[in-house]
Write a protein that holds these residues in place. Structure first.
Motif, short mmCIF file in Angstrom:
data_model
loop_
_atom_site.label_atom_id
_atom_site.label_comp_id
_atom_site.label_asym_id
_atom_site.label_seq_id
_atom_site.Cartn_x
_atom_site.Cartn_y
_atom_site.Cartn_z
N VAL A 29 0.82 -1.30 0.04
CA VAL A 29 0.15 0.10 -0.01
C VAL A 29 0.81 1.21 -0.16
N THR A 79 -6.18 2.98 1.30
CA THR A 79 -6.86 1.96 2.10
C THR A 79 -6.75 0.57 1.17
N THR A 80 -7.24 -0.58 1.65
CA THR A 80 -7.15 -1.82 1.06
C THR A 80 -8.44 -2.55 1.44
N ASN A 105 -9.41 3.12 -7.13
CA ASN A 105 -8.77 1.80 -6.94
C ASN A 105 -7.52 1.89 -7.85
N GLU A 108 -5.20 -4.49 -7.62
CA GLU A 108 -5.95 -5.70 -7.08
C GLU A 108 -4.82 -6.76 -7.06
N ASP A 148 -7.25 -8.95 4.43
CA ASP A 148 -7.75 -9.82 3.18
C ASP A 148 -6.99 -11.20 3.35
N ASN A 191 -0.08 -11.19 -0.24
CA ASN A 191 -0.30 -10.96 -1.43
C ASN A 191 0.85 -11.40 -2.52
N ALA A 235 -6.51 -8.22 -2.40
CA ALA A 235 -6.52 -7.03 -1.78
C ALA A 235 -6.55 -5.92 -2.97
N ARG A 237 -6.71 -2.03 -3.61
CA ARG A 237 -5.69 -0.86 -2.65
C ARG A 237 -6.15 0.24 -3.69
#
Length: 307
Positions: A29, A79-80, A105, A108, A148, A191, A235, A237
């Motif tokens: 992030v 944010t996520t 966004n 992903e 996540d 991730n 996730a 983000r």
């Protein structure tokens, strides 16, 4: 009202825009935010920005700071999803997930299982066998309760029909990875993009990835569907603002994000940083967040992840 109008007209010239990252420096992030924001600022004359890391409580501290900031355009936040939605479901929080101003966004990134290169776990089948042979003894690291990563592991435990593994939450991916490398946990549920460089260096391996198709960055890694488990998880983000961000400021920001996300330099750097992109602007981003909210509420009714 006249004072508010003057403030909107002056934005963003009064002072730098603070962008709050609710996780430690060096994580996915944080990298995303520091990569995209200079390009956004370049689209808005007079805009200066600073990135501030306010980590803690799996992102809750930073999200609360963003949510409760004045809606004047001088505070934004990374944010996520789904952690963004999960936190206020599981514990008291000073924010409401769907009341933020959703701007863009950006990424992903699918969830996966990372293990050390010398781990005896060579496949998902090995992991399932080990979890059954050592019930409630195997340890896994995530970026926090309700993250996540954590929700991904819950889905895996249910579909694979294995006893719960021992959860070791961290404040982000950056402090987590050294613990995995040091052998202090059996595996990490994180991730794909969180540790790809270490995979390429031969220090870590991925057992499987929770994406619909194999990631171009990890084409040698099977998806969970390929190994017999129907798991799609990751996730998303992005960047949000406090509730009630004025429409003129919101419009300028979303337009700037739309341009920045098409920038050739950004696309090249995102690929170099192993950032799988899924751009969504404004209303489309909010719709994705609402779908996440609805799905999580249904999951919470079936299996609360924090009791």
């Amino acid at each position: 009202m006249p004072a508010l109008a003057r403030a909107q007209a002056a934005w963003p010239n009064d002072r730098p825009v603070e962008v709050i990252v609710p996780f430690p420096a060096g994580g996915g992030v944080d990298v995303m935010t520091r990569l995209i924001m200079p390009l956004v600022a370049a689209q808005i004359p007079g805009m200066r920005h600073i990135v501030t890391n306010r980590s803690g409580a799996a992102g809750q501290i930073g999200l609360e700071a963003t949510f409760n900031a004045a809606p004047d355009g001088y505070t934004l936040g990374a944010t996520t999803l789904p952690a963004h939605n999960a936190i206020p479901m599981e514990r008291p929080a000073r924010f409401r997930a769907m009341d933020f101003t959703f701007l863009a966004n950006i990424v992903e990134d699918a969830n996966c299982f990372y293990v050390r290169a010398d781990s005896p776990l060579r496949s998902v089948a090995d992991l399932i066998a080990a979890a059954r042979a050592r019930p409630r003894q195997m340890t896994y690291a995530t970026t926090g309760v309700g993250s996540d990563d954590h929700l991904f592991m819950l889905a895996f435990e249910q579909l694979a029909d294995v006893p719960p593994l021992v959860h070791v939450p961290f404040a982000g991916a950056a402090p987590l990875v050294p613990q995995l490398l040091g052998g202090h946990v059996d595996l990490a549920a994180i991730n794909v993009g969180d540790a790809l460089q270490l995979k390429r260096e031969g220090k870590l391996r991925i057992l499987a990835q929770a994406s619909a198709t194999r990631s171009p960055e990890a084409p040698d890694v099977p998806t969970f569907r390929e190994v017999g488990l129907d798991i799609l998880h990751g996730a998303a983000r992005g960047i949000v603002g406090p509730p009630g961000l004025p429409a003129p400021i919101t419009e300028r920001l979303t337009q700037a994000f739309a341009v920045a996300l098409r920038d050739p330099e950004f696309l090249r750097e995102a690929q170099r940083q192993f950032m799988p992109l899924n751009p969504m602007i404004g209303a489309d981003y909010r719709s994705m967040a609402q779908r996440t909210e609805d799905n999580l509420r249904a999951l919470w009714q079936r299996r609360p992840w924090r009791e």
